[in-house]
Design an enzyme around this catalytic site. Structure first.
Site: not given
Length: 327
Positions: A239, A268, A287
């Protein structure tokens, strides 16, 4: 009889939508590149019985409080730090996730990111395509060796264990730090448990795979990067909130560590003017740790099955808050 309503916050594989449509009326936010606007989410959950979410959505107290009929929340992810679990449990709402199914795929990406960063693959690709490659040179695009190096894994869960297995194929010395030692991993893979400071000081590659949350927020900061070797490489597939990004930028720009490979960021999508993206020794990805077609489809189906179980009043396949059943 009216079907219960499911709010799906992002486009998902068609198979999962069709499965849900057998049991519910579906609202789908179908703009793949854009997150569902907060005002739309708050409006749609007013009469929703279930929310099908993902890591990019904040399913906080405000959202949950706006949904008086809500019975189940299911995230298409392993992590669930984007959901107010405490308040959901107080409300008697079951929360599901998709553990296990993405471990191997995420480990593949993590090791690919490690290799690409160490051997400057993206940098070399851009060098060739930009026309800068005019001759061969002995020290052109030299990187770091992987075979026989020491890898330190912070967080020896399913993904950490899968990364460690891959490291054995490269003859790497495996160190790990975890909340609890994993004797079976030590026996099977030759991994060595150590304190985090020792891991940081001894590793050539530091791979962060700890879960997100209050206990790991800004786990890596100035002090931690300062303990790493000057030639060390930092990889984060966990994370973005686990890292103090300003501290990482300082460590990279001042030569405290050699490079970083990042699949996750604090915010993000990451803005293009993010300081870390200006550094040539950063390999950045959007991601995509679990982003293989097979794995994402499997995750979507499990998340849908969690929703259906919750709507029917049954136990979820994978539940985050099992205490909800006690109430």
């Amino acid at each position: 009889m009216d079907f219960p309503k499911v709010v799906i916050t992002r486009r998902i594989p068609r198979q999962a939508i069709e499965l849900l449509e057998q049991h519910a009326t579906v609202f789908l936010w179908d703009k793949e590149e854009d997150a569902i606007p907060q005002e739309v989410l708050l409006e749609e959950v007013k009469d929703a019985h279930a929310i099908y979410t993902n890591v990019s959505d904040r399913i906080d107290r405000e959202v949950i409080a706006s949904a008086p009929l809500l019975k189940v929340i299911s995230t298409m992810a392993v992590g669930f730090d984007n959901i107010d679990i405490k308040y959901a449990t107080e409300r008697g709402i079951a929360v599901g996730h998709t553990p296990g199914v993405l471990s191997e795929t995420t480990a593949d990406l993590t090791f690919a990111l490690l290799m690409a960063t160490a051997r400057r693959v993206v940098e070399g690709h851009d060098y060739v395509k930009s026309g800068k490659w005019t001759s061969w040179s002995p020290m052109l695009m030299t990187g770091q060796d992987i075979y026989g190096a020491t890898i330190g894994i912070i967080g020896m869960g399913r993904i950490g264990e899968a990364v460690a297995r891959r490291a054995t194929g490269f003859g790497m010395n495996i160190l790990y730090y975890n909340r609890n030692p994993r004797p079976e991993v030590e026996e099977q893979l030759g991994a060595k448990y150590c304190l985090m400071d020792d891991l940081l000081q001894e590793s050539d590659y530091v791979v962060l795979l700890a879960p997100g949350g209050i206990g790991t927020n800004k786990l890596m900061g100035d002090r931690e990067f300062g303990l790493m070797k000057p030639h060390a490489i930092f990889i984060n597939s966990s994370r973005g909130t686990n890292v103090d990004e300003a501290a990482l930028y300082r460590a990279l720009s001042e030569g405290q560590i050699w490079a970083a490979g990042l699949d996750v960021f604090d915010v993000e999508p990451t803005p293009t003017d993010h300081p870390l993206l200006s550094l040539p020794n950063v390999t950045a990805l959007p991601h995509i740790g679990s982003a293989s077609i097979a794995t994402r489809t499997n995750m979507a189906m499990i998340a849908a099955q969690n929703i259906i179980a919750g709507l029917l009043g049954n136990e979820l396949l994978h539940i985050v808050n099992p205490s909800v059943y006690e109430n």
